[in-house]
Design a protein around this motif. Structure first.
Motif, mmCIF file in Angstrom:
data_model
loop_
_atom_site.group_PDB
_atom_site.id
_atom_site.type_symbol
_atom_site.label_atom_id
_atom_site.label_comp_id
_atom_site.label_asym_id
_atom_site.label_seq_id
_atom_site.Cartn_x
_atom_site.Cartn_y
_atom_site.Cartn_z
ATOM 1 N N ALA A 162 -18.340 -15.038 22.724
ATOM 2 C CA ALA A 162 -17.650 -14.002 21.940
ATOM 3 C C ALA A 162 -16.857 -14.674 20.822
ATOM 4 O O ALA A 162 -15.790 -15.258 21.047
ATOM 5 C CB ALA A 162 -16.736 -13.173 22.828
ATOM 6 N N LYS A 177 -14.965 -13.770 18.533
ATOM 7 C CA LYS A 177 -13.586 -13.357 18.246
ATOM 8 C C LYS A 177 -12.553 -14.261 18.904
ATOM 9 O O LYS A 177 -11.429 -14.352 18.440
ATOM 10 C CB LYS A 177 -13.360 -11.905 18.689
ATOM 11 N N ASP A 188 -21.857 -13.240 20.462
ATOM 12 C CA ASP A 188 -21.526 -11.828 20.329
ATOM 13 C C ASP A 188 -20.539 -11.714 19.183
ATOM 14 O O ASP A 188 -19.461 -12.329 19.229
ATOM 15 C CB ASP A 188 -20.909 -11.296 21.636
ATOM 16 N N ARG A 210 -23.450 0.692 24.330
ATOM 17 C CA ARG A 210 -22.419 0.199 25.234
ATOM 18 C C ARG A 210 -22.015 1.363 26.138
ATOM 19 O O ARG A 210 -21.634 2.430 25.652
ATOM 20 C CB ARG A 210 -21.209 -0.287 24.443
ATOM 21 N N GLN A 219 -25.431 -2.406 27.289
ATOM 22 C CA GLN A 219 -24.303 -3.341 27.271
ATOM 23 C C GLN A 219 -23.072 -2.688 27.889
ATOM 24 O O GLN A 219 -22.935 -1.460 27.858
ATOM 25 C CB GLN A 219 -24.004 -3.740 25.808
ATOM 26 N N HIS A 222 -18.636 -3.888 28.764
ATOM 27 C CA HIS A 222 -17.579 -4.916 28.769
ATOM 28 C C HIS A 222 -16.318 -4.210 29.238
ATOM 29 O O HIS A 222 -15.791 -3.353 28.535
ATOM 30 C CB HIS A 222 -17.380 -5.500 27.355
ATOM 31 N N SER A 245 -10.647 -7.937 29.495
ATOM 32 C CA SER A 245 -10.460 -9.376 29.304
ATOM 33 C C SER A 245 -9.435 -9.912 30.295
ATOM 34 O O SER A 245 -8.591 -9.157 30.791
ATOM 35 C CB SER A 245 -9.990 -9.609 27.869
ATOM 36 N N GLN A 246 -9.512 -11.234 30.533
ATOM 37 C CA GLN A 246 -8.589 -11.918 31.455
ATOM 38 C C GLN A 246 -8.638 -11.286 32.853
ATOM 39 O O GLN A 246 -7.617 -10.999 33.460
ATOM 40 C CB GLN A 246 -7.175 -11.958 30.851
ATOM 41 N N GLY A 256 -18.017 -9.880 28.569
ATOM 42 C CA GLY A 256 -17.229 -11.092 28.849
ATOM 43 C C GLY A 256 -16.140 -10.765 29.843
ATOM 44 O O GLY A 256 -16.340 -9.937 30.728
ATOM 45 N N ILE A 293 -14.084 -13.082 31.772
ATOM 46 C CA ILE A 293 -13.658 -13.993 32.844
ATOM 47 C C ILE A 293 -12.297 -14.608 32.472
ATOM 48 O O ILE A 293 -12.130 -15.163 31.383
ATOM 49 C CB ILE A 293 -14.681 -15.126 33.060
ATOM 50 N N PRO A 332 -18.759 -14.447 27.241
ATOM 51 C CA PRO A 332 -17.427 -15.019 27.473
ATOM 52 C C PRO A 332 -16.803 -15.530 26.181
ATOM 53 O O PRO A 332 -17.477 -16.135 25.352
ATOM 54 C CB PRO A 332 -17.731 -16.199 28.411
ATOM 55 N N GLY A 333 -15.540 -15.263 26.002
ATOM 56 C CA GLY A 333 -14.800 -15.819 24.870
ATOM 57 C C GLY A 333 -13.676 -16.692 25.408
ATOM 58 O O GLY A 333 -13.688 -17.918 25.313
ATOM 59 N N ARG A 334 -12.722 -16.029 26.049
ATOM 60 C CA ARG A 334 -11.535 -16.712 26.571
ATOM 61 C C ARG A 334 -11.901 -17.842 27.537
ATOM 62 O O ARG A 334 -11.299 -18.921 27.485
ATOM 63 C CB ARG A 334 -10.667 -15.682 27.301
ATOM 64 N N TYR A 347 -7.989 -16.438 21.056
ATOM 65 C CA TYR A 347 -7.110 -15.376 20.536
ATOM 66 C C TYR A 347 -5.796 -15.954 20.009
ATOM 67 O O TYR A 347 -4.750 -15.337 20.126
ATOM 68 C CB TYR A 347 -6.889 -14.289 21.607
HETATM 69 C C1 LIG Z 1 -17.690 -6.574 23.552
HETATM 70 C C2 LIG Z 1 -16.917 -7.762 23.971
HETATM 71 N N1 LIG Z 1 -17.554 -8.789 24.538
HETATM 72 C C3 LIG Z 1 -16.898 -9.904 24.916
HETATM 73 C C4 LIG Z 1 -15.537 -10.036 24.741
HETATM 74 C C5 LIG Z 1 -14.881 -11.321 25.153
HETATM 75 O O1 LIG Z 1 -13.957 -11.160 26.138
HETATM 76 P P1 LIG Z 1 -13.297 -12.437 26.846
HETATM 77 O O2 LIG Z 1 -12.710 -13.274 25.796
HETATM 78 O O3 LIG Z 1 -12.292 -11.860 27.754
HETATM 79 O O4 LIG Z 1 -14.387 -13.133 27.590
HETATM 80 C C6 LIG Z 1 -14.823 -8.986 24.186
HETATM 81 C C7 LIG Z 1 -13.368 -9.098 24.031
HETATM 82 O O5 LIG Z 1 -12.653 -8.250 23.660
HETATM 83 C C8 LIG Z 1 -15.526 -7.816 23.784
HETATM 84 O O6 LIG Z 1 -14.893 -6.797 23.212
#
Ligand SMILES: Cc1ncc(COP(=O)(O)O)c(C=O)c1O
Length: 428
Positions: free
Chosen positions: A58, A60, A79, A149, A197, A199, A202-203, A237, A239, A289-291, A386
Motif C-alpha cells: 500500500a 500510501k 495498491d 470493494r 476487494q 479492507h 488498519s493496525q 491490508g 496487519i 500491507p502498508g504499515r 504514515y
Molecule cells: C484499500 C487499502 N488497502 C490497504 C491499506 C493499507 O493498510 P495498512 O497500512 O494498515 O496495511 C489501506 C489503508 O488505509 C487501504 O485503504
C-alpha cells in the motif's frame, strides 16, 4: 542484520550510527532501514507461499520512490489510491499491470491515466463510479478491468479513524447489495469484472477480525468466480505492528525470533489462520500491507530546542511536530521516544511538543521517558509508515529530508525542502 538498536549507548540504524546521519543532514529527518523493508516483505511473502498470492504494498504508507524501487526489486505489486501514487510507481520502474487502484473518489483524469497505463484493476467503491469507469473506457475504446470493494460490516477493533469495514464507514459497497451491484455492472459493455476487494481497517493486532471478514466474504468470492469469472480476491491490508516497544535491546538482532513474537500479529499466524479459508477458492489472493512493511522500518529524528517548566508540566519543545508525524494528533498514535545518545538511565514525566501553533501538536503527553535536554536529538520510533506521506508544510515549515540506510551505507532519498521550494508554485 540489525535495524534500530543501541551500540555502546549510540542509536544505530543497521550498521550506521544515527548521530552520524544527523550531523550530515540535520533535523527533522526520517531515517529508514532498507533491510527492515526487505525482511518484512519477504516474511509475508514466504508465509503465504502455499497460496497463489501477490503482495501489493500500500503505497500510501511510504511512497518515496527509492522505497518503491526496493520493493519492485523484490517482486512486489502495489495498491495505489491516486493518480499521483500510480505515477510514482511507474517512475520508480514499477509495472501498472501489478497495481490495483483503490479509493472512494477517483477523478476522470486519474481513471484515464490508470486505464491508459494498463492497470491490473480499478477497485470501484460505488455504482456511480462503475458507470463512470465504463463511460471513460468506452471513450478510450477499451475494456476496464474492475473489482468492487465490499464493505463486510465487520468490526476491525482498531481506532475508529482507521476502521474501514463497518457499514457506517464511507468505504465499499454494502455486503447485502453486492450481488446486485455485480449483476448490474456485468451489463456494462466496457467493464471486465476481474476481482473482489475488501479492507476492514488498519493496525489490527489480532487475527480474529480478519478471520471473521474472510469467512463472511469468501463464499461471495466463490460465487462471483462462478458467475462472472473473476480471477482475484484482495483481502486488503491492515496487519498491525509494534509501537510500544519498538527497539531491539543491546546488540540483539532486530529480526530475531524474540522480535517476531514481539509483533502483535506475526506473518505466520496471519497466514496459518487465513490460508485454509482461502486456498480452495482457487483465486489469486492479493494482500495490501502498508504499515506492516514500512512502520517499523523508519524513525523520525528531531532536536530538542527548549525545555519549559510550567506549574503542572514539563514541556520538551522539539523541531518536529504534528506537521511531520500526525499520528499522535490524528488518532492518538503512540511512538516510543528515545535519545540518540544514551547518557543516563534517568527518566522524567514530560510532554514532547512541536513548534506548530495548535494544542494538538504533541508527540506524547504526561509520559515517562528518558531524560533529555536542549540540543539533544531524540528518535520517534516506528515512524516509517504514515509519517512522511502525511506530512504537510503547515505554518510554512519545509518538509524534512529522508535517508535510506543499507548495512554500512546511507544515502539521501529526498532532499530537505528549501524556502524557495516552499513558495515555488506561487505567483505574486
Ligand atoms: C484499500 C487499502 N488497502 C490497504 C491499506 C493499507 O493498510 P495498512 O497500512 O494498515 O496495511 C489501506 C489503508 O488505509 C487501504 O485503504
Amino acid at each position: 542484520m540489525h535495524s534500530f538498536h543501541y551500540n555502546n549507548g549510540s542509536l544505530h540504524c543497521e550498521n550506521v550510527p544515527v548521530s552520524e546521519i544527523v550531523s550530515q543532514n540535520g533535523t527533522p529527518l526520517f531515517v529508514y532501514s532498507a533491510q527492515t523493508f526487505r525482511e518484512r516483505f519477504k516474511a509475508l511473502d514466504s508465509a503465504l507461499a502455499d497460496l497463489n498470492h501477490e503482495v501489493a504494498y500500500a503505497v500510501k504508507a511510504n511512497s518515496n520512490q527509492s522505497i518503491l524501487k526496493l520493493l519492485i526489486e523484490l517482486g512486489s505489486g502495489f495498491d495505489v489510491v491516486s493518480g499521483g501514487e500510480l505515477y510514482r510507481v511507474i517512475k520508480a520502474g514499477g509495472d501498472p499491470s501489478k497495481c490495483t487502484f483503490a479509493g472512494v473518489g477517483k477523478t476522470k483524469e486519474e481513471i484515464t491515466f490508470a486505464l491508459e497505463n494498463g492497470i491490473y484493476s480499478i477497485n470501484a467503491e460505488s455504482e456511480e463510479e462503475a458507470v463512470f469507469i465504463n463511460q471513460i473506457a468506452s471513450e478510450l475504446n477499451l475494456k476496464a478491468p474492475i473489482a468492487f470493494r465490499v464493505n463486510p460490516n465487520v468490526d476491525a477493533k482498531t481506532h475508529k479513524y482507521i476502521s474501514t469495514g463497518k457499514s457506517e464507514n464511507k468505504f465499499g459497497i454494502d455486503f447485502d447489495r453486492i450481488d446486485e451491484v455485480y449483476q448490474k455492472a456485468s451489463q456494462l459493455e466496457n467493464l471486465e469484472l476481474r476481482g473482489l476487494q475488501m479492507h476492514i481497517g488498519s493496525q489490527l493486532t489480532s487475527v480474529t477480525p480478519f478471520i471473521e471478514a474472510v469467512e463472511k466474504v469468501a463464499p461471495l468470492a466463490a460465487r462471483l468466480k462462478e458467475q462472472y469469472g473473476i480471477e482475484f480476491f484482495s483481502i486488503g491490508g491492515g496487519i498491525g505492528i509494534e509501537y510500544q516497544d519498538a527497539l531491539a535491546s543491546g546488540s540483539e538482532s532486530w529480526w530475531t525470533d524474540s522480535e517476531k513474537t514481539n509483533l502483535p500479529l506475526t506473518p505466520e499466524r496471519y497466514a496459518e489462520s487465513l490460508i485454509p479459508l482461502l486456498k480452495d477458492l482457487d483465486l489469486k489472493i492479493l494482500i495490501e500491507p502498508g504499515r506492516f512493511i514500512a512502520g517499523n522500518a523508519g524513525i523520525l529524528l528531531t532536536k530538542c530546542l527548549y525545555e519549559k517548566r510550567g506549574t503542572s508540566k514539563i514541556f520538551k519543545i522539539v523541531d518536529s511536530g504534528m506537521h511531520q508525524l500526525i499520528r499522535p494528533a490524528l488518532y492518538e498514535g503512540y511512538h516510543q521516544i528515545v535519545p540518540v545518545t544514551e547518557s543516563s538511565h534517568e527518566t522524567e514525566v514530560v510532554d514532547v511538543v512541536g513548534p506548530i501553533c495548535e494544542s494538538g501538536d504533541f508527540f506524547c503527553q504526561n509520559r515517562e521517558i528518558p531524560v533529555f535536554s536542549s540540543g539533544d536529538i531524540v528518535a520517534l520510533m516506528s515512524a516509517g509508515a504514515y509519517g512522511m506521506t502525511m506530512a504537510s508544510t503547515y505554518n510554512t515549515h519545509p518538509l524534512p529530508a529522508e535517508v535510506l540506510v543499507d548495512d554500512t551505507n546511507f544515502k539521501i532519498i529526498r532532499k530537505r525542502q528549501s524556502y524557495d521550494d516552499l513558495i515555488s508554485h506561487e505567483d505574486l
